[in-house]
Design a protein around this motif. Structure first.
Motif, PDB file in Angstrom:
ATOM      1  N   GLN A   1      -3.689  -8.110  -8.621  1.00 21.90           N
ATOM      2  CA  GLN A   1      -3.145  -9.457  -8.474  1.00 21.90           C
ATOM      3  C   GLN A   1      -1.747  -9.434  -7.854  1.00 21.90           C
ATOM      4  O   GLN A   1      -1.405 -10.272  -7.020  1.00 21.90           O
ATOM      5  CB  GLN A   1      -3.119 -10.163  -9.836  1.00 21.90           C
ATOM      6  CG  GLN A   1      -4.498 -10.479 -10.389  1.00 21.90           C
ATOM      7  CD  GLN A   1      -5.314 -11.386  -9.485  1.00 21.90           C
ATOM      8  OE1 GLN A   1      -4.757 -12.261  -8.813  1.00 21.90           O
ATOM      9  NE2 GLN A   1      -6.626 -11.201  -9.470  1.00 21.90           N
ATOM     10  N   GLU A   2      -0.954  -8.458  -8.255  1.00 23.49           N
ATOM     11  CA  GLU A   2       0.399  -8.319  -7.689  1.00 23.49           C
ATOM     12  C   GLU A   2       0.326  -7.994  -6.199  1.00 23.49           C
ATOM     13  O   GLU A   2       1.079  -8.547  -5.392  1.00 23.49           O
ATOM     14  CB  GLU A   2       1.161  -7.232  -8.435  1.00 23.49           C
ATOM     15  CG  GLU A   2       2.577  -7.003  -7.908  1.00 23.49           C
ATOM     16  CD  GLU A   2       3.290  -5.875  -8.629  1.00 23.49           C
ATOM     17  OE1 GLU A   2       4.284  -5.356  -8.073  1.00 23.49           O
ATOM     18  OE2 GLU A   2       2.854  -5.507  -9.742  1.00 23.49           O
ATOM     19  N   THR A   3      -0.584  -7.088  -5.834  1.00 22.59           N
ATOM     20  CA  THR A   3      -0.727  -6.716  -4.428  1.00 22.59           C
ATOM     21  C   THR A   3      -1.207  -7.898  -3.603  1.00 22.59           C
ATOM     22  O   THR A   3      -0.688  -8.170  -2.516  1.00 22.59           O
ATOM     23  CB  THR A   3      -1.702  -5.533  -4.282  1.00 22.59           C
ATOM     24  OG1 THR A   3      -1.189  -4.413  -5.000  1.00 22.59           O
ATOM     25  CG2 THR A   3      -1.887  -5.159  -2.823  1.00 22.59           C
ATOM     26  N   LYS A   4      -2.213  -8.601  -4.110  1.00 25.81           N
ATOM     27  CA  LYS A   4      -2.704  -9.776  -3.390  1.00 25.81           C
ATOM     28  C   LYS A   4      -1.585 -10.796  -3.188  1.00 25.81           C
ATOM     29  O   LYS A   4      -1.436 -11.380  -2.096  1.00 25.81           O
ATOM     30  CB  LYS A   4      -3.858 -10.425  -4.146  1.00 25.81           C
ATOM     31  CG  LYS A   4      -4.459 -11.635  -3.421  1.00 25.81           C
ATOM     32  CD  LYS A   4      -5.284 -12.512  -4.333  1.00 25.81           C
ATOM     33  CE  LYS A   4      -4.421 -13.276  -5.313  1.00 25.81           C
ATOM     34  NZ  LYS A   4      -5.194 -14.313  -6.049  1.00 25.81           N
ATOM     35  N   ALA A   5      -0.798 -11.022  -4.226  1.00 24.53           N
ATOM     36  CA  ALA A   5       0.298 -11.985  -4.124  1.00 24.53           C
ATOM     37  C   ALA A   5       1.289 -11.587  -3.043  1.00 24.53           C
ATOM     38  O   ALA A   5       1.787 -12.438  -2.294  1.00 24.53           O
ATOM     39  CB  ALA A   5       1.002 -12.114  -5.476  1.00 24.53           C
ATOM     40  N   LYS A   6       1.582 -10.282  -2.949  1.00 26.72           N
ATOM     41  CA  LYS A   6       2.504  -9.808  -1.906  1.00 26.72           C
ATOM     42  C   LYS A   6       1.920 -10.055  -0.519  1.00 26.72           C
ATOM     43  O   LYS A   6       2.613 -10.517   0.393  1.00 26.72           O
ATOM     44  CB  LYS A   6       2.787  -8.317  -2.086  1.00 26.72           C
ATOM     45  CG  LYS A   6       3.672  -7.969  -3.268  1.00 26.72           C
ATOM     46  CD  LYS A   6       3.872  -6.467  -3.361  1.00 26.72           C
ATOM     47  CE  LYS A   6       4.741  -6.086  -4.544  1.00 26.72           C
ATOM     48  NZ  LYS A   6       4.886  -4.608  -4.667  1.00 26.72           N
ATOM     49  N   VAL A   7       0.637  -9.732  -0.351  1.00 22.80           N
ATOM     50  CA  VAL A   7      -0.004  -9.904   0.958  1.00 22.80           C
ATOM     51  C   VAL A   7      -0.035 -11.382   1.348  1.00 22.80           C
ATOM     52  O   VAL A   7       0.263 -11.740   2.490  1.00 22.80           O
ATOM     53  CB  VAL A   7      -1.427  -9.310   0.937  1.00 22.80           C
ATOM     54  CG1 VAL A   7      -2.203  -9.706   2.184  1.00 22.80           C
ATOM     55  CG2 VAL A   7      -1.359  -7.791   0.819  1.00 22.80           C
ATOM     56  N   VAL A   8      -0.378 -12.243   0.413  1.00 22.78           N
ATOM     57  CA  VAL A   8      -0.443 -13.669   0.705  1.00 22.78           C
ATOM     58  C   VAL A   8       0.943 -14.219   1.027  1.00 22.78           C
ATOM     59  O   VAL A   8       1.120 -15.000   1.967  1.00 22.78           O
ATOM     60  CB  VAL A   8      -1.084 -14.435  -0.466  1.00 22.78           C
ATOM     61  CG1 VAL A   8      -0.941 -15.942  -0.283  1.00 22.78           C
ATOM     62  CG2 VAL A   8      -2.564 -14.059  -0.594  1.00 22.78           C
TER      63      VAL A   8
ATOM     64  N   TYR B   1       0.847  -1.199   0.000  1.00 23.63           N
ATOM     65  CA  TYR B   1       0.000   0.000   0.000  1.00 23.63           C
ATOM     66  C   TYR B   1       0.883   1.249   0.000  1.00 23.63           C
ATOM     67  O   TYR B   1       1.913   1.289   0.681  1.00 23.63           O
ATOM     68  CB  TYR B   1      -0.881  -0.011   1.256  1.00 23.63           C
ATOM     69  CG  TYR B   1      -2.075   0.916   1.190  1.00 23.63           C
ATOM     70  CD1 TYR B   1      -3.287   0.491   0.664  1.00 23.63           C
ATOM     71  CD2 TYR B   1      -1.997   2.227   1.672  1.00 23.63           C
ATOM     72  CE1 TYR B   1      -4.393   1.333   0.621  1.00 23.63           C
ATOM     73  CE2 TYR B   1      -3.086   3.075   1.626  1.00 23.63           C
ATOM     74  CZ  TYR B   1      -4.294   2.617   1.101  1.00 23.63           C
ATOM     75  OH  TYR B   1      -5.374   3.452   1.053  1.00 23.63           O
ATOM     76  N   PRO B   2       0.485   2.298  -0.742  1.00 24.64           N
ATOM     77  CA  PRO B   2       1.324   3.505  -0.857  1.00 24.64           C
ATOM     78  C   PRO B   2       1.122   4.494   0.295  1.00 24.64           C
ATOM     79  O   PRO B   2       0.577   5.582   0.113  1.00 24.64           O
ATOM     80  CB  PRO B   2       0.854   4.095  -2.194  1.00 24.64           C
ATOM     81  CG  PRO B   2      -0.595   3.726  -2.269  1.00 24.64           C
ATOM     82  CD  PRO B   2      -0.695   2.355  -1.650  1.00 24.64           C
TER      83      PRO B   2
ATOM     84  N   PRO C   1     -16.559   1.758  11.064  1.00 20.88           N
ATOM     85  CA  PRO C   1     -16.473   0.413  10.472  1.00 20.88           C
ATOM     86  C   PRO C   1     -16.292   0.434   8.957  1.00 20.88           C
ATOM     87  O   PRO C   1     -15.911  -0.578   8.363  1.00 20.88           O
ATOM     88  CB  PRO C   1     -17.810  -0.219  10.860  1.00 20.88           C
ATOM     89  CG  PRO C   1     -18.727   0.924  11.101  1.00 20.88           C
ATOM     90  CD  PRO C   1     -17.875   2.025  11.657  1.00 20.88           C
ATOM     91  N   GLN C   2     -16.535   1.585   8.312  1.00 20.20           N
ATOM     92  CA  GLN C   2     -16.384   1.712   6.863  1.00 20.20           C
ATOM     93  C   GLN C   2     -15.097   2.441   6.474  1.00 20.20           C
ATOM     94  O   GLN C   2     -14.962   2.913   5.346  1.00 20.20           O
ATOM     95  CB  GLN C   2     -17.593   2.462   6.275  1.00 20.20           C
ATOM     96  CG  GLN C   2     -18.932   1.837   6.609  1.00 20.20           C
ATOM     97  CD  GLN C   2     -19.065   0.416   6.104  1.00 20.20           C
ATOM     98  OE1 GLN C   2     -18.601   0.097   5.018  1.00 20.20           O
ATOM     99  NE2 GLN C   2     -19.692  -0.441   6.896  1.00 20.20           N
ATOM    100  N   ARG C   3     -14.153   2.544   7.396  1.00 23.98           N
ATOM    101  CA  ARG C   3     -12.953   3.335   7.149  1.00 23.98           C
ATOM    102  C   ARG C   3     -12.141   2.793   5.981  1.00 23.98           C
ATOM    103  O   ARG C   3     -12.116   1.595   5.709  1.00 23.98           O
ATOM    104  CB  ARG C   3     -12.089   3.416   8.401  1.00 23.98           C
ATOM    105  CG  ARG C   3     -11.625   2.091   8.970  1.00 23.98           C
ATOM    106  CD  ARG C   3     -10.972   2.320  10.330  1.00 23.98           C
ATOM    107  NE  ARG C   3     -10.597   1.102  11.019  1.00 23.98           N
ATOM    108  CZ  ARG C   3     -11.405   0.424  11.834  1.00 23.98           C
ATOM    109  NH1 ARG C   3     -12.646   0.832  12.022  1.00 23.98           N
ATOM    110  NH2 ARG C   3     -10.981  -0.653  12.462  1.00 23.98           N
ATOM    111  N   ASP C   4     -11.454   3.705   5.335  1.00 24.38           N
ATOM    112  CA  ASP C   4     -10.622   3.375   4.189  1.00 24.38           C
ATOM    113  C   ASP C   4      -9.243   2.956   4.686  1.00 24.38           C
ATOM    114  O   ASP C   4      -8.966   2.889   5.879  1.00 24.38           O
ATOM    115  CB  ASP C   4     -10.538   4.590   3.262  1.00 24.38           C
ATOM    116  CG  ASP C   4     -10.086   4.214   1.861  1.00 24.38           C
ATOM    117  OD1 ASP C   4      -9.957   3.012   1.577  1.00 24.38           O
ATOM    118  OD2 ASP C   4      -9.851   5.136   1.056  1.00 24.38           O
ATOM    119  N   GLY C   5      -8.351   2.719   3.741  1.00 23.83           N
ATOM    120  CA  GLY C   5      -6.988   2.352   4.088  1.00 23.83           C
ATOM    121  C   GLY C   5      -6.665   0.947   3.615  1.00 23.83           C
ATOM    122  O   GLY C   5      -7.368   0.358   2.795  1.00 23.83           O
TER     123      GLY C   5
END
Length: 358
Positions: free
Chosen positions: A299-306, A227-228, A263-267
């Motif tokens: 997809q790249e971000t998800k891969a990093k998180v996983v 995340y930036p 509960p709807q906060r961004d980030g």
């Protein structure tokens, strides 16, 4: 809601014969949807050997993992349009456990059947019902988990087998203060901030919720990789304990840009599902998934998180299994509670009360 400190940990293996080892009349996680492919899957759950498979119309099924003829596990067999065929003498059983065919024999013995379990698939999670003697049928449907189908989130998951009792994983997940010491390479951060974070613990007869806020923190490696962020962040950890699984919402936003009570906060969000199912008194299955809300390069971000999540859980597994090995080595030597143990102590109390009433 109760807010007392809770009771001391109770780690002794074994239980009075009159009581079940685990809370019954519950939906437990048996697997994920993608695990049921073209072969039967054998798994021991709550001490019961179970074979899981899909029927020809795609519905999940679960039987006792034992052929009634010569006791070979049915998970050693094969799947066919009408059910699972034993790999020893070819008896064919349907999803209800009834024998449909005995090769070379026209008459099917009336006793040729195996016990079947209630099983459901919801949001790509396979749930199995373990009921008490007087409550064999489910009292309701298994819980939903919307983040597996929410268009704003991408997720992956997997399964760990632990050589440790399942409640040690509850303890670990309900106390995220350890992040600053165990997970320095991934989701950790400043250990002092973790240990001194404001913590609120709420509970009722079946759930515990632990909320921790860490404003003005330096984002850890996993967060900056996905995340930036512009600088320091306001972090949150919201842990919901249910008897058979936990839901953990962690994340962060640029400092002073969101309300941590919204509960709807961004980030940056990490929505973790944690199905913790006993195998035996001393071993368990840990079914996890991680969903995140990529802002770019999904997809790249998800891969990093996983990838970072797997590294984190690998670190936890080493700690928990070493912890249990040492507990066995030192026997009943007492352990001391500190302030971060409130949530885990309450969860243990709930488990014990439900076990007593099952």
């Amino acid at each position: 809601m109760s807010t007392s400190h809770g009771q001391a940990l109770a780690y002794e293996v074994g239980a009075p014969a009159a009581l079940p080892l685990f809370p019954l009349n519950q939906w437990y996680v048996a697997g994920f949807a993608w695990e049921l492919q073209d072969k039967p899957l054998g798994r021991t759950l709550l001490g019961k050997p179970v074979v899981l498979f899909r029927t020809a119309d795609g519905q999940p099924a679960a039987l006792e993992d034992r052929c009634c003829h010569r006791a070979l596990p049915l998970s050693h067999g094969t799947l066919e349009a009408h059910g699972v065929r034993c790999g020893y003498h070819g008896l064919l059983f349907n999803a209800a456990g009834q024998c449909m065919e005995v090769p070379g024999q026209a008459k099917i013995p009336s006793k040729a059947k195996v016990p079947a379990y209630h099983v459901r698939e919801r949001d790509q999670i396979i749930w199995i019902w373990f009921g008490s003697a007087d409550q064999q049928a489910p009292t309701g449907e298994p819980p939903a988990y919307a983040f597996h189908s929410d268009a704003d989130y991408l997720f992956e998951g997997d399964v760990y087998h632990y050589d440790a009792p399942y409640q040690l994983i509850h303890d670990n997940l309900l106390d995220l203060s350890h992040l600053g010491y165990v997970h320095l390479r991934t989701i950790g951060g400043n250990a002092s901030i973790h240990m001194n974070a404001h913590m609120q613990v709420d509970s009722d007869d079946t759930t515990v919720k632990v909320t921790r806020h860490m404003p003005d923190s330096v984002p850890p490696p996993t967060y900056t990789a996905a995340y930036p962020f512009k600088g320091k962040v306001d972090r949150w950890q919201e842990i919901e304990f249910h008897v058979t699984h936990l839901r953990i919402w962690t994340g962060a936003a640029d400092a002073n840009t969101v309300s941590l009570d919204d509960p709807q906060r961004d980030g940056f969000h990490m929505r973790g599902f944690h199905g913790v199912t006993p195998e035996t008194e001393t071993t368990c299955h840990y079914f996890w998934s991680m969903a995140t809300n990529p802002k770019s390069n999904p997809q790249e971000t998800k891969a990093k998180v996983v990838e970072q999540t797997v590294m984190t859980f690998d670190e936890d597994k080493v700690v928990i299994e070493a912890q249990y090995k040492n507990m066995l080595a030192f026997g009943s030597k007492p352990m001391v509670d500190i302030h971060v143990d409130v949530g885990a102590n309450r969860a243990r109390k709930i488990i014990e009360q439900l076990r007593q009433s099952s």
